[in-house]
Design a protein around this motif. Sequence first.
Motif, PDB file in Angstrom:
ATOM      1  N   PRO A  66     -23.964  -7.293 -99.302  1.00  0.00           N
ATOM      2  CA  PRO A  66     -24.463  -6.167-100.124  1.00  0.00           C
ATOM      3  C   PRO A  66     -25.951  -5.909 -99.919  1.00  0.00           C
ATOM      4  N   HIS A  67     -26.289  -4.688 -99.572  1.00  0.00           N
ATOM      5  CA  HIS A  67     -27.691  -4.336 -99.355  1.00  0.00           C
ATOM      6  C   HIS A  67     -27.857  -2.828 -99.401  1.00  0.00           C
ATOM      7  N   ILE A  68     -29.100  -2.407 -99.584  1.00  0.00           N
ATOM      8  CA  ILE A  68     -29.466  -0.995 -99.515  1.00  0.00           C
ATOM      9  C   ILE A  68     -30.738  -0.912 -98.676  1.00  0.00           C
ATOM     10  N   ARG A  69     -30.738   0.012 -97.728  1.00  0.00           N
ATOM     11  CA  ARG A  69     -31.938   0.205 -96.910  1.00  0.00           C
ATOM     12  C   ARG A  69     -32.603   1.520 -97.288  1.00  0.00           C
ATOM     13  N   VAL A  70     -33.900   1.457 -97.528  1.00  0.00           N
ATOM     14  CA  VAL A  70     -34.693   2.653 -97.812  1.00  0.00           C
ATOM     15  C   VAL A  70     -35.869   2.635 -96.845  1.00  0.00           C
ATOM     16  N   GLY A  71     -35.785   3.422 -95.796  1.00  0.00           N
ATOM     17  CA  GLY A  71     -36.816   3.375 -94.765  1.00  0.00           C
ATOM     18  C   GLY A  71     -36.814   2.008 -94.102  1.00  0.00           C
ATOM     19  N   ASN A  72     -37.953   1.320 -94.126  1.00  0.00           N
ATOM     20  CA  ASN A  72     -38.032  -0.025 -93.571  1.00  0.00           C
ATOM     21  C   ASN A  72     -37.998  -1.095 -94.657  1.00  0.00           C
ATOM     22  N   SER A  73     -37.594  -0.703 -95.862  1.00  0.00           N
ATOM     23  CA  SER A  73     -37.400  -1.665 -96.950  1.00  0.00           C
ATOM     24  C   SER A  73     -35.912  -1.919 -97.132  1.00  0.00           C
ATOM     25  N   VAL A  74     -35.577  -3.162 -97.428  1.00  0.00           N
ATOM     26  CA  VAL A  74     -34.182  -3.555 -97.636  1.00  0.00           C
ATOM     27  C   VAL A  74     -34.085  -4.247 -98.992  1.00  0.00           C
ATOM     28  N   PHE A  75     -33.050  -3.908 -99.748  1.00  0.00           N
ATOM     29  CA  PHE A  75     -32.847  -4.506-101.065  1.00  0.00           C
ATOM     30  C   PHE A  75     -31.514  -5.239-101.078  1.00  0.00           C
ATOM     31  N   ILE A  76     -31.537  -6.451-101.629  1.00  0.00           N
ATOM     32  CA  ILE A  76     -30.346  -7.273-101.736  1.00  0.00           C
ATOM     33  C   ILE A  76     -30.135  -7.644-103.198  1.00  0.00           C
TER      34      ILE A  76
END
Length: 205
Positions: A66-76
């Motif tokens: 599970p993750h979300i990418r926003v530009g060059n940021s990644v959220f887990i």
Amino acid sequence: MTRWGGRRWLAIVGFPVALVLTLIYAPIERYRPSCGGWKVRHYFDGPMRQVFVDKMTEAMAEDSFPHIRVGNSVFIRFYDVDDFIINNDWKIAEAIGLGYGQGNSRFSPPPILIDIMDKARQAVEGDPSLSETKKKRETNVLFRDDCELIRAAAIRIEDMVPEDLLRYVPKSPLPPQCTPYNMRGWRRDCGAVVRGDAVITPASR
């Protein structure tokens, strides 16, 4: 129970439950490259290289992580550090050092990373505590236990000022078990991790 009383009860109970579920299941924690083991991990701040983000999110998607990418940021997910992250941080860094980008496309590794790789090889080859067989084996997996290599592959350290970078300060005097080889992972029994004048991870006594 009145309608207002029911709504108030729902708000009192429902909000904490929703918050806990969000913290557990929603990707809201910013991912940062890291090195080390389960007990002590060192996290790297700074601008991530696009090739590292591309390969990491590619691996996450393939593993259904599970993750979300926003530009060059990644959220887990909150504190979702498991074997996937621990293993892929160094494996993806190694692939970049070998010149493999997203989808195993070929590219030229950053010059600063090549320089650090050369120094890491020299440290392994010049370590008197290692046999020739182990030296050969370890030069083939340089990134597995090397915090500086993982950071240089993941973070654009050339765009950062030295004061913002973590540094490993060996103990003085250095304990006999602390060879150049086994300090590559910034072991606490051999030294401390600092940033500027601040101790981030103190050495163990």
